[in-house]
Scaffold this motif. Structure first.
Motif: not given
Ligand code: F0G
Length: 375
Positions: A240, A263-264, A295
């Motif tokens: 990510a 990051t998610v 993301d």
């Protein structure tokens, strides 16, 4: 677990000259189907991990999703944990300890429970998805939270449990992916792919600590040495954007470390991958590469898989996001055969799926439902 001379992580080597494995005559299912290429153990702690489905995408028929969410605790970690927990039992330790972004913890908790061992999980406070935390609770692990990121949590574990490269008197066996035996279990992903579809052109793997991409590559390498296959697929490590230390290193922009990974995809929110050198070797020697995705691309890919009926957590969707990016950049062709490793189940991280208001219609009569079904 580190070499006293160079400080690198120690590896397990299978003597492929001596291994007695007849590829056409394997028996059983799951990880232990490949027992002849795994450490010999008297007692095996297993829950039938492995033998996960390889799902061909409707939208991209040359792309196969290896759905690791189908493992007992919903992630690929179970493949390594069956080996790791079995070893812990044979070592006679009191329990196991792991630092984790969640999945390793869930798996360690379940396999320790199965084995009758204690389990301590060290987690970055506020950085673990709810489904995973719930699993650690359910299986009775002792939960320790530390401020900061996974990198801090791992530092705590390594500094307490390992001294001079050996397990010290704490009597807790560390089962992070620095542990080479865990990676032995994870390499069976490669074996299953080969048995099912032969050698793909590319394998896309979400990379956090870098253990899994190395383990899968090691599996392919062993089959090459055994003469089962004649080439190794190109390994593509996907990170990510906000947590991409391997991409940074790959592009020659500095060490494979960043501060404050973001990051998610909380599973791969890692700034200092402990297996960076292993991951680097897997990618370099397979003629692959590292790439990063945003993301937004990850969430979009998660949705695409969802619409194909495949439910994965965000980190797992990074492999599809990486594939789409690679297609766009001409790194792969739609005619190339690719495998996308979907590392963990969607239910691991439910909050992210219902983050925005769920679109729904409230009704109070049969008539309303009838009308709705007609339109
Ligand atoms: N995908 C998922 C769902 C993961 O949980 C992880 C790692 C990875 C990918 C990356 O694998 O570290 O071998 O490169 N999760 C670890 C954990 C860090 O603690 O559960 P890797």
């Amino acid at each position: 677990m580190r070499c006293p001379r160079c400080g690198e992580l120690l590896d397990t080597l299978v003597d492929t000259g001596k291994a007695h494995i007849r590829w056409g005559e394997l028996r059983g299912r799951g990880v232990w189907r490949y027992r002849d290429l795994l450490p010999g153990l008297n007692h095996v702690v297993t829950m039938g991990e492995g033998s996960t489905p390889l799902i061909r995408l409707r939208e991209y028929p040359n792309a196969y999703v290896k759905f690791e969410g189908a493992n007992p605790t919903g992630s690929f970690k179970d493949r390594g944990m069956t080996v790791g927990a079995s070893l812990a039992v044979s070592l006679g330790v009191r329990g196991v300890v792991v630092a984790s972004t969640g999945n390793t913890a869930a798996s360690a908790a379940a396999y320790s429970a199965r084995a009758g061992l204690e389990c301590v999980v060290v987690l970055p406070k506020g950085n673990v998805a709810r489904g995973k935390l719930a699993q650690s609770v359910l299986h009775g692990a002792r939960i320790v939270e530390v401020p900061g990121t996974f990198d801090n949590a791992l530092e705590y574990v390594l500094d307490t449990v390992l001294s001079d490269g050996a397990v010290n008197d704490i009597n807790y066996y560390p089962l992070n992916s620095i542990n080479p035996w865990r990676l032995e279990g994870q390499k069976t992903i490669a074996f299953e792919i080969i048995e099912e579809i032969g050698v793909p052109d590319f394998v896309f793997v979400p990379v956090g600590n870098g253990g899994n991409i190395y383990a899968i590559w090691k599996g392919f390498r062993e089959l090459l040495e055994l003469g089962v296959i004649d080439r190794v697929p190109r390994m593509i490590g996907v990170q990510a954007e906000g947590a991409a230390p391997m991409v940074r290193y790959w592009r020659g922009l500095g060490e494979a470390r960043i501060d404050n990974p973001r990051t998610v995809a909380s599973a791969i929110r890692i700034g200092k991958p402990v297996n960076w050198f292993r991951a680097y070797r897997a990618v370099k020697y397979s003629n692959g590469l590292f790439l990063e995705v945003s993301d937004e691309e990850i969430i979009r890919a998660q949705g695409m898989l969802g619409r194909e009926g495949v439910g994965v957590e965000p980190a797992s969707a990074a492999s599809l996001a990486g594939y789409l990016r690679a297609l766009k950049e001409g790194i792969v062709d739609v005619n190339d055969r690719v495998v996308l490793i979907a590392t963990g189940h969607a239910l691991k991280d439910p909050d992210i799926l219902v983050r925005d208001n769920v679109q729904s219609i409230t009704i109070s009569s049969l008539e309303e439902l009838r009308r709705l079904l007609k339109t």
